[in-house]
Every structure is written in structure tokens, then in C-alpha cells.
Design a protein around this motif. Structure first.
Motif, PDB file in Angstrom:
ATOM      1  N   VAL E  93       0.876  -1.175   0.000  1.00 30.83           N
ATOM      2  CA  VAL E  93       0.000   0.000   0.000  1.00 30.83           C
ATOM      3  C   VAL E  93       0.913   1.224   0.000  1.00 30.83           C
ATOM      4  O   VAL E  93       1.807   1.325   0.840  1.00 30.83           O
ATOM      5  CB  VAL E  93      -0.898   0.020   1.251  1.00 30.83           C
ATOM      6  CG1 VAL E  93      -1.616   1.364   1.388  1.00 30.83           C
ATOM      7  CG2 VAL E  93      -1.912  -1.117   1.185  1.00 30.83           C
TER       8      VAL E  93
ATOM      9  N   THR F 107      -5.385   5.317   0.031  1.00 35.34           N
ATOM     10  CA  THR F 107      -5.186   4.003   0.637  1.00 35.34           C
ATOM     11  C   THR F 107      -6.042   2.968  -0.083  1.00 35.34           C
ATOM     12  O   THR F 107      -5.570   1.885  -0.448  1.00 35.34           O
ATOM     13  CB  THR F 107      -5.553   4.060   2.138  1.00 35.34           C
ATOM     14  OG1 THR F 107      -4.750   5.064   2.759  1.00 35.34           O
ATOM     15  CG2 THR F 107      -5.306   2.722   2.809  1.00 35.34           C
ATOM     16  N   VAL F 111      -4.947  -0.402  -2.174  1.00 33.20           N
ATOM     17  CA  VAL F 111      -5.468  -1.718  -1.789  1.00 33.20           C
ATOM     18  C   VAL F 111      -6.140  -2.389  -2.989  1.00 33.20           C
ATOM     19  O   VAL F 111      -5.890  -3.555  -3.303  1.00 33.20           O
ATOM     20  CB  VAL F 111      -6.466  -1.578  -0.618  1.00 33.20           C
ATOM     21  CG1 VAL F 111      -7.272  -2.853  -0.436  1.00 33.20           C
ATOM     22  CG2 VAL F 111      -5.720  -1.194   0.659  1.00 33.20           C
TER      23      VAL F 111
END
Lengths: 267, 267, 267, 267, 267, 267
Positions: E93, F107, F111
Motif C-alpha cells: 500500500v 489508501t 489496496v
């Protein structure tokens, strides 16, 4: 061999130690000039830094001429302009509009933080013109105790320029008679007159700028290869160093006048 | 009189018409160099553009030396660095970190868009060092088919520099023996040796950089007036143009070597 | 007849269900117009939405007139303009320059995403002018298959306006003869002619805009209370609804002509 | 009576000269309302501006009803909402989340800068709901001396609405019974009841909103064409202007109550 | 003993009620530590949170050791690092550079707002190193009354580490001897020594970092799969928990020393 | 059993080497969960990381329970929430709204780039609720081939919670009966029941959230010291570990159900 005269002028911020910069800034009615140019195609015959060279030269020479009567310094030129319309040719480095606006605002904020009372953003590239005007507003409204001006030098003195030029309206386009003449005057080694080939400025809109000396009210985006396969527009082949000197003197004179008024207002 | 040699070097992007820029960019293993400097106080004896002058000179000279063996161009130097720690003195124009990072990324993106296979960000200001490294990573990860490097020139060749300098560790601080010597070599008219007064570099932390040639692992923010009331640190009074030439040759040589490897990798 | 209820005009995007919007967008040479106004002080006698009302009315009426010959829709007006220079008076909502630029770009991007071939940003506020021009460039360079124009309506038709107005140069300033007349024509209930008091437009710079019909090359920031204690500049007391209708017709006619050319180019 | 011509209502900021705006702002407990809508598909039978029309009408009418007891003004509606989930249909202009958040914050900052003591962001579009709540927090925490509220009008008065509607849960979906009835009441010329075709709201998740009057805790992104091929969800065919008036009165009443409490708190 | 359950350590901000945090912050010379890690591939044998675990453990243990002599707290670790060069493998990430810079600045600003006199950003990921240094400068220059440091823990104590390690230079690469040993010491259940396969660190440039303990001046972007098909570089197979404890103790000791000096300076 | 050591749970992304993460991501219908918490005051009796601990525990435990039937991983919790309303007390680290929105988007983007088919943002802090919903929309509309959900865990299962709690509406406020009970169950060493003092939740608005289990439609900004001098609201003194376990089981069960539906949809 090193080719480099950053800071060579007596009005160049770059060439002075900081106490000298500060002493200018602290005088009453002090003025800073930030030249704003570009790095972009200017036909087969002019250097990519044409706008940066010219903005820097006009700003520096005008400042030198008025420096007896006012505290004034010129920063190095910002050469990362807004030129997306020239990218089809190559040779071009461009920032997007918001980034250039922010760069102008940040640079100006730092310059004014040194204590200058007045600021002129002196632009030499048409594609930057609206952004320089926009920056003038933002800078002015966030530094209300300073006097802030912005101008594109070739928007000044149109009448006097008209008396010098030989081309008809449209002949002084991008990399045309005016810019070519001035580079021939100031930096003759960077011009290749044999390669100077302009194309007529033919726009579908009759209200847009159609000459360096004839701005228009309408903004119309067009990639520059729609106007010219060489990248130049107008009559660069009419350019001479002699006319270049005369054009240059007009612009220096006009900018000098703006600087004097700025100094009075900033005092 | 106009003081201005933008684009004078044979490797200067700025001085070439766009077809010449494009033809370099299109050759195999082509390399572009972007010098990154600052406009900030360098004591009472050096010009505010010291870092810009030096980054530009090192980049341009190194590129000229290797230009026979590879297609290479150097853009004009970016002079709006990150120098908040120098603002207490005056003479300083600074961008905040995020803005400089974005400027480096945008400029690099535009340069690479012209077709260059490799890029070197050549930095001349300590305060820019981390941001240039950061930019290298962002640029590299968004242009994965190009080869991207970033370096601060005075972090190279420490051992060879050590053989030339006369000062002890700490003597080659900001505006100290090395920078002063090189400006004395390259632009003697811009140095005022009578005003050269450095102060010893005394940091409360023993793991920070304490000399141009001795970087350290610890980043510690301090306004520069905590180190020196003159703005200079170390022994500028030991500077000579002769040593300046030798320092300069080491850096040019080291950067030349980096450029040759970059060309090989980018090919 | 002027429609300024949301969605009331036959060319209003806002009043149509989506299949009708899409069917216009999909036709060849389809054009969308985004009016851009402000909410800011316009003296004691005009409503704060003056610029928004006028940009909307000019855009909508012009579009109605040409709608027989081309597929065209007008979005609701953007009323959050850039007006920091008017904040000393009150009644003003303003975005900073970068935000308005982004709002224009995002709105245009979404409009063009619907399939329109051409876009006109029609501005009604001087303080937005440079930003609308800047946005035109950014939008154009990121949507190269569409035709993008931007204009401030009162920069059009200066000669014809000159034949109608009674005031001298300077009399048609902010909230002056032209704007007051047009609001008196279009929305008479919103004008208080008894409170109409303008002040002469006296600028220290002779190269700035000094009348709605006389733009100038120089951008100079000034808070508006430097020009007028009432907020109005020029001769609003000369305004009449009859002249307002004539002014309005000139602008509608000029914009209609721009739209026709835009349609041809976008086709 | 509903006023949706720009500036026509007695509580419209847009229609007043600045001294009148300022005099309201300066009174104790003064309140400003910013309606927030969208321009997006609302089935084959409702206009794209449905949310903007309704937010504006509810805000303006509620403010008029309470204006005797408090100083209050309503700005024009923001019509650039967040509607990415509606783009598959067409007719939609949308800002991304961060941009709308910034627009709300900037607009509110400017409104509060005029001196208002309280602010209500009155939202009319489900897709804006979370962003309006987020903006309430940011605005509140940066203007701690003002009272800041945000609400989506159809989240109020669920019980009373339930007594009026004929459809089951799900029938008052996007462009369903409630919205269609209110547009039929307020702007009958903009509804095409023959084209009113809703589809049942079938979500794979039983914890999401499934009716205008039944919000749920779970946020689940879905392009709207997953719910309905017409763009409408629920039972628009049950809509009547008579019910529309009753729905509208409930919402106006609820918002009026919120405004009165806001005024008390802001005082 | 290493505490990496949220809030379990006696120096963990996370585990304390606010009055306890505030009372530490208000003491003279108070220090806050923000560990900065990553979530990225670390070969087939180490967990993706390796850098976060190690930065957190070094920071927390060092702080516990010095807590008798100074007021100090450690925040939870930031685990969203800058790792674009690891994305070819998976498990990663990553934030882009500007975003991580902003996150560090915002987090630090909030921490310092609590009243801490000193701040250490303790980084555990090479790819974050330059950004942490950059953030140190921005944070320092905007919080001039606080003392701000930033460091990557494995840049400390190189000599002492050299006495412990068995691998040659290059053996302590990414997921190599040092990191593997420390995870084997601190979290043995998360290491799969059977899967530990490193590859030699072969860079085309001899001036880049080529070992955790040997940084270099040159920043060169490369996707990590250019170095290693397993994702690990160096000699993880030489790792032992026993050496891990010794490595860890060196880093804890070095960071403890930095904290003591920071406390002195911040007082 | 609750795992809150970094990477300790069998569903923890953090504890796995990258091949294991990738193999989960690549399975059909794979799901990632990102817990979102805060670091903020929770009265005199609960740790500042309460929201982070609870979001992490609910997410991890729910994921473990469903992991037999679906490929699922949980990232470490994001602990930098949006808590400006708690800053008057101390102990709080907060990001502004736009920054948290961007952090969630970035984020999530990273992901999803690993190949997960579904994503749940599981929030544990009221102040983040609207931003998590907003992020769900932005993420969903930019990753249209993935299934995106966002929820605040305590908005689920209100009815079942009502059967367990002893306090009246309002008793389960910030740091009240529910949160205190769950921390007493999960991390008893972090609770100081002797210091547990709540204050009644008295809002001037009757349409705002007034209990963890009773959300309301109205967003009203208020600094938290307007509600409570201790920082806690409601009846923490009624908290017991036994009830905490029961509350926790309800939330885990509800989230587990959401995860199962998410897996089905993402498949």
C-alpha cells in the motif's frame, strides 16, 4: 568553458549578497520585477527560450534605466510557462494553469516578504498572459499593503510599434517580425534567418488576438499546429536587428514608465 | 546594455530551435539535465544566486564534456528552491516543500514528454536535497520507461575534495571554502573577499551534516541565524579561485561519470 | 423575453430531462454555454447578483436566437466568482483564483463528457476575466477534440456600444451606465435609481481598464474602495431601461455571432 | 408562492444591494442559508435541475416564513453537486468529492466573513449528503464563533411524510413519488407524467438507504443504472401536485423549525 | 520486551487518557515521537509490515529507556508509506510523495499543537527517507518554537552494526540480514526462514545506497524487481534472532541518544 | 480472542509475506477491510486510541469469523481521524476533512490495485462518518469494477444493542456506556473506571445524533467541551466488561453479515 551570466546586471537580485538586496527592499517605494517567460517552440529559426530571453531583457534594461530614481531589483526569469498549445512541435516545457498560478503566487509572496513595496510581474509569453493577470489579483488581495501589477510587455506601446513594423496585421505573430527582430538585435547568434518561415495567422474567429500588437477579447484554444506547420506565424523573414533595437526600445520605454508609476504608488 | 546569456552553451536546450531539441531527444539513450538551485543568502560575500550559478555551471560543463559521446541537453536552472531556514537574513525566495516537489515533478514530466530516455535532476542547494530525492522517486514511478536520477553535486567526490581543501571538517559549510572558491573561479566579479566572514558550524547534534562534504543521517531543522550571524559557515576566507577551479573540476568529473552511466542505462 | 427562472428557457439544460440533454449533445456541432457571474457589491442601487443575472440573460437569449440553426444548451450560471477587491464593501461571496480555475475546469470537463462538441464560457464579471481565459487554455489542452472558447461579454461590440451610451469614457464603470441600464431593462424591480451614485474612475495607471468598453493591458490590483465610496464607478444616473435594451441587444447579437462560429468549428 | 428567479424573493441575497445584505448580516443572530443541489438525470419525466429547484424552493420558502422573527438571507443555490453514480445516463454535471467539499468550505467562509452568526447548508441531493455533513465539521471547526448546521431536507419529517405518501417503502426513491409530486406542484411545466416510469429499488444490501424517507447506515457505491434503466426508482406514477404541496409544506415546516433554533443558538 | 499492541507501552500516547497525554506535553522539554513505516513486500519470508513493526519497536523501546529522564510519548506508527518501487510484487500500500509529505506535516502539526516542545519523526523505510527529511524542514519552518528532527533508524550506528553483521556490504539489503534478524528477534512467528532467499544488490550506479548501512549520494529510481525476483536483497539466510537482538540494541541506543539531545535542545 | 498486535491475526495483511497477500487478493470475490479510527480524548477513563482499538477489533474479529468462507484480509487501522471538535481537551491528533478524504481514497486505491474485488471501510469514530461515506462514493466511482462499502460500526445493530444496554437514550454517548464496556472487555488494563464521569448529552437541536445508537439527520458543529467538562458523554459508570462482550458480539455479527454480502456481490 562556462556560459553563464546570472546576476550580471547592476539591478539583478541574483548577483548581490543579501545585505545589498535587503537594503534595496527597505527603501521607500522599493520595487521588485519578476520576469515570466517560457521554454517552447518558436519556429525553426528562434531559440526555445525566446520569451524568457525577451522578458528578462526588457525587464532588466527597463529597470536599469530607472534605477537612478528608485530602489529596484529584478529576479531571475521564471522560464516554466504555460504552453500546452505548443507541445505538438517539441522543445516545450509546460506547467498546467493551476501550477503556474501557484508558482507565481508563491514566488511573489516570498519576494514581498523581503519588504518590497511594489511588484511587477513582467510577462513575455502570450499563453501566460491570463495567468499573470489572475496572479496579480490573488497576490494583490493577499498582500493589500503592497502595490501589485502584471503585464505582458508586447501589449504595451502598440501604436509606436505600428510605426516601426513593416508587416501588416498578423505579420507580428508568434516568432514573427517583432520577436525575430528583437532576438536578432539582442542575441544574433541564436537566430537562423535562413530557416525563418512564417505562415499567415488564419483564425476561424475574428475576435481573437491576431498579432502580437492586436489582442482580442475572445479566448479560443487551438493547438498551434493548426496555424502553422513551421511553428512560426506571420513574417519573420521581414525581421532585422535594426528594427529589433527599435522595438526593444519602445517596450523598454513603456515598461520603464510603468515602473515609475509603480514606484510612486508604492511609496 | 543587456546582461544575458541564456542558452549560450552548445548543450543548452534554451538556445536551440525546437527541431534541434527534438532531434537530440529522439536519439537512443538521450539525456536531459535539470539544474536546481536557490536564491538565498550566502553571507556578506557571495551572491544570492550562488547555488543556482553553481548547479548550472556544473551541469552545463559536465554535459559539454560528455556531449561527444551521447545525446544530451541541459534546461535552464530552476532557481526557486526550498530555503525557509535562510529567511531570517533576507535576500531569499523560497517555495514550500510540497510546491517544489510538484514543480520538479511537473517540469520533469514535461521534459520526459519530449522523448528523453534519461533525466538527471542536478541539485546545488542542501535544503533541496531531500526534495530532489523525493521527486526522483515520484518521477521514476510515474515514468517507468525512463531512467531517472537525482543528486546534490557536492555530495559527490568527497575524498578528492578532501585532498584539495585546506579547512578542517566544518570549514566547507554554507558559503564556506568550497562554494566561495568556486564562485571566485567562475564569477570573480561577484565575490567580495573582504566581506567573507564565516562562523564555526556548531550543532547540538553530532549526526547532522556538518560540512558540504560530510552529510549526516539526522535531519534537524534550524534557522540559519542559529549558526552564524553573517549567514556564512566555515572558512570562506581560505577560498581562492585556484582551488575553486580544482573543486569545480572534481564535481564536473563526477557528474560527467554519472551522466555516462545514465546514458548507458537509458539506452 | 428573458428567462432567468431555473430551467425555464427552451435552451436551458436545467429544465430538461436527461434524454433531451443527451439528444442535443449527440447532434453534430453541439454547443454548451456556461454563464459565469459573481455575487458582489454593485453600488447602492444594483443587486449583488448583477453579473450573474446579466451573464445568464445574455447567454440564454443569445442561445435562444441561434437555437434554430444549431444544437445548443445553456447550464445554470456559476455565481461564485473571484471578487476579493469588492470584499471591503460587503455583500460579496468570492473564491480564490485557483479554486475558481478548478471549478471552471471541472464543470467544463463534466459538460464535455456529455458529448458536446463545443463549449463557451460566457463571463459577466471583470474580476473573472483572466481566470476564464486561463480556464479556456487548460480545458482546451485537455479536451483537444472539442472546441473551447471563453469571453467576457462586455469586451464585445465596443464600437456599437459607444454609439448608444451617453457617458464619456469611464462612465460605464462597475455598476455604471451600461450595467445599470441593462438591469433596468431586464429586472427593473431590482434597481433603485434614487440610490445610484457613481464616482469617477481615477486610476494612477493609464494603461488599465478604465471603462467596461475600454480594457487595458495592465493588471493592477486595487481594493474597490480606492475608487468609490459607494461601490459604483461612472455614471449610473444616466442609465435608462431603453438604453439597457439596446446595450443588451448588442451583446446578445455579438455572442450569437460567436456561437455560430463556434458551431461551425465544432462540427 | 415559490420564487426561483434569481434574486426575486424578499430573503434573496442575490436581489439586494450590498448595504441591505450587510445590514441583515450585522443584526444579532443573523442566519445565512446556502442551498446545495445538483444537475443530474432524474428519469425521463423530471428536469435535471430537480434537486437544485427543490433545495432552493425549500430553503427560500422556509426562510420567508421565519423572516419576520430573525435576520435571514438565502444565497443562490450551488448546482454543481457530486453525482458520479448518475453519469451513465447523461445530463449530469458532477464535481469530485474533494472539490465539492472545498467549494462548500470556501463559499461558507466567504458568507461568514460578511458577519453572519449562523449558517445552514441545505442540501437536496442524496449524493451530496455526506459531503455536506463533512463540510459542516470543517467549517465549524474553522469558524468557532459561528453556529454551523448542515442537513439534507428529505431526511427531515419522515413520519409526517409517511402519512401523506401512497407508495410503500422504496416508492419514494430517486425521481420517485416525493420528488415528482413536488416538482408537479412547484414547476408543473417541467414534468412529463406520461414518461414517468420508476423501477423498484432493489439493493443487495439491506442496510443502505432504500427510500428518500429511509436512510440506512451503510454507504454502498453503485452506478445508478444498476437500479433502473429509466433512471427513476420507485413510484413516480403515483405523484400528484396536490401531494407535492403537502410534502413541500412538511419540509418547509421542518426546515423552518431548524432555522429558528439556529437563530436562537447563533444569537 | 517490545510492546506493539496498540497503546500497551508506558510511553504510548494511544493507551493513555487525554489528561495523561496533556500532562506529559506540558512538561518542560517534552518530546513526541512519530514512527513512520510502510506496508510493502519484504521477500517471501518477512511480513509486509516489517518496516512498521521495526520503526515502532525501535521508537517505543528507545523512548521507554529514556523516559525516566524526560517527558516523552510515542504515537502509533504511520504505516502508509511511499513504496511505488515495490508495487510490482504485491502486498504493498503506497501513498504518492506529496500526499505522504502532507500527512507527515499534518500529523506533526497536530502533535505539536498539543504542546510538545520537540518532535522526532522516526522512519523505518528507505523509500520514506527523503520525504521524512523534507517534512522535517517544512515542519520546522512552520513551528519555529519547537525542535524538529527526522531520521531513518538504520542510518544510525553503521560502525557498530558492522561489527555484528556477517554479510559483506550488500548483504544487509531490503529484507536482508539486518531486518530479518530483528524480526526474528522481535516477532519470530512472522518469519519463515525456509523461504528466505535474497539476491545480490547489483546496481548500475556505484553511488547509490547499496546496503542498509551504506547510503549513497545518488537517488536512482528502479522498480525493485530489477534487483531481485524474490523481493529480498542481500543475505537474509544469515539472519539469526541473536544477531537481531544485538542490531536492535544498537539502534535503540542510537535513537535513545538522539532523544536525549532532542530533549536538551527542546527544553 | 482479539488480536491487536500488528500482524498477529490470521487475517492481518500486515503479518503476511507478499505472496500470501497476493494469493488472497487474486481469489474470486476477495475482500479487504480498512479499519478507520482516531486518536482523541475519550474522557478521563478511556485511552485516546479507543476508536482505533475498537474499529480494529471489530474488523479483525468479524473477518476472522467469515474467513473460512471467503478470501479476506484486514489492513492495519488508520488512526489519524478527523476530530477538530475534541481538540479543546488535548490528547488529539486530527486531519482536516479534505486530507482525510484524500488519505482514504489513496489508501483504498492502493489496496484495490492489489486485485481485491471488494473493499469495506470500517469506521469507529463519529467524526469520520461522513468522510468515510464520501470516500465510499469517490472510491466507487473511480473503481467501477470493484464493490465498495463504508460504514460506522456502531450505526449497525441498534435494536440488538438496545436490548443489552442499561442506560437511556443519551447514555451511550462519546466514551459512554457502550465504548467503555467494550474497552473493559477487550483491553481492561486501559480503563480507569474510577475516573469514569459522563455528562448528559444536551444539544440545542433535537435532530442531531444524541447517542451512539441514535443518529440524526442534522449535522451541527460543536466543540465537545460544550457538552461535557470531562470529555465523556452519557453513562460510562454503567459500563461492564460483560456487557462489553455482548455489545462487541453484536457489532462483530453485524459486520460479518455485511462482509458476507460484500463477498457475494464482489464475486
Amino acid at each position: 568553458m562556462v556560459y553563464d551570466t546570472i546576476g550580471a546586471s547592476p539591478v539583478a537580485w541574483a548577483g548581490k549578497p543579501y545585505p545589498a538586496v535587503r537594503s534595496v527592499a527597505e527603501r521607500d517605494g522599493s520595487v521588485a520585477v519578476v520576469p515570466v517567460g517560457s521554454l517552447e517552440q518558436h519556429g525553426h529559426h528562434l531559440p526555445t527560450a525566446t520569451d524568457t530571453i525577451l522578458a528578462d531583457a526588457v525587464a532588466t534594461t527597463a529597470a536599469e534605466r530607472v534605477a537612478d530614481g528608485m530602489p529596484i531589483l529584478v529576479t531571475p526569469p521564471l522560464w516554466t510557462g504555460h504552453s500546452p498549445h505548443h507541445t505538438p512541435f517539441g522543445g516545450t516545457v509546460t506547467l498546467d494553469g493551476g501550477r503556474l498560478l501557484a508558482l507565481l503566487e508563491d514566488t511573489a509572496g516570498s519576494v514581498l516578504g523581503e519588504g518590497f513595496d511594489g511588484l511587477l510581474l513582467l510577462n513575455g509569453h502570450g499563453g501566460n498572459g491570463a495567468l499573470v493577470s489572475s496572479a496579480t489579483s490573488t497576490i494583490g488581495s493577499t498582500h493589500r499593503d503592497a502595490e501589485i501589477l502584471g503585464v505582458t510587455y508586447f501589449d504595451l506601446g502598440a501604436e509606436r510599434i505600428g510605426e516601426i513594423r513593416e508587416s501588416d496585421r498578423g505579420g507580428a505573430g508568434h516568432a514573427g517580425e517583432i520577436e525575430t527582430s528583437m532576438i536578432a538585435h539582442l542575441r544574433p547568434e541564436l537566430v537562423d534567418m535562413d530557416a525563418a518561415e512564417g505562415r499567415p495567422w488564419e483564425s476561424p474567429y475574428d475576435r481573437t488576438r491576431d498579432d502580437l500588437s492586436h489582442p482580442g477579447p475572445l479566448a479560443a484554444y487551438a493547438d498551434f499546429d493548426a496555424f502553422s506547420d513551421t511553428g512560426a506565424v506571420g513574417n519573420p523573414e521581414l525581421a532585422t536587428a535594426e528594427k529589433g533595437e527599435r522595438f526593444f526600445e519602445v517596450f523598454v520605454d513603456e515598461v520603464g514608465d510603468v515602473l515609475e508609476r509603480l514606484h510612486e504608488q508604492a511609496g
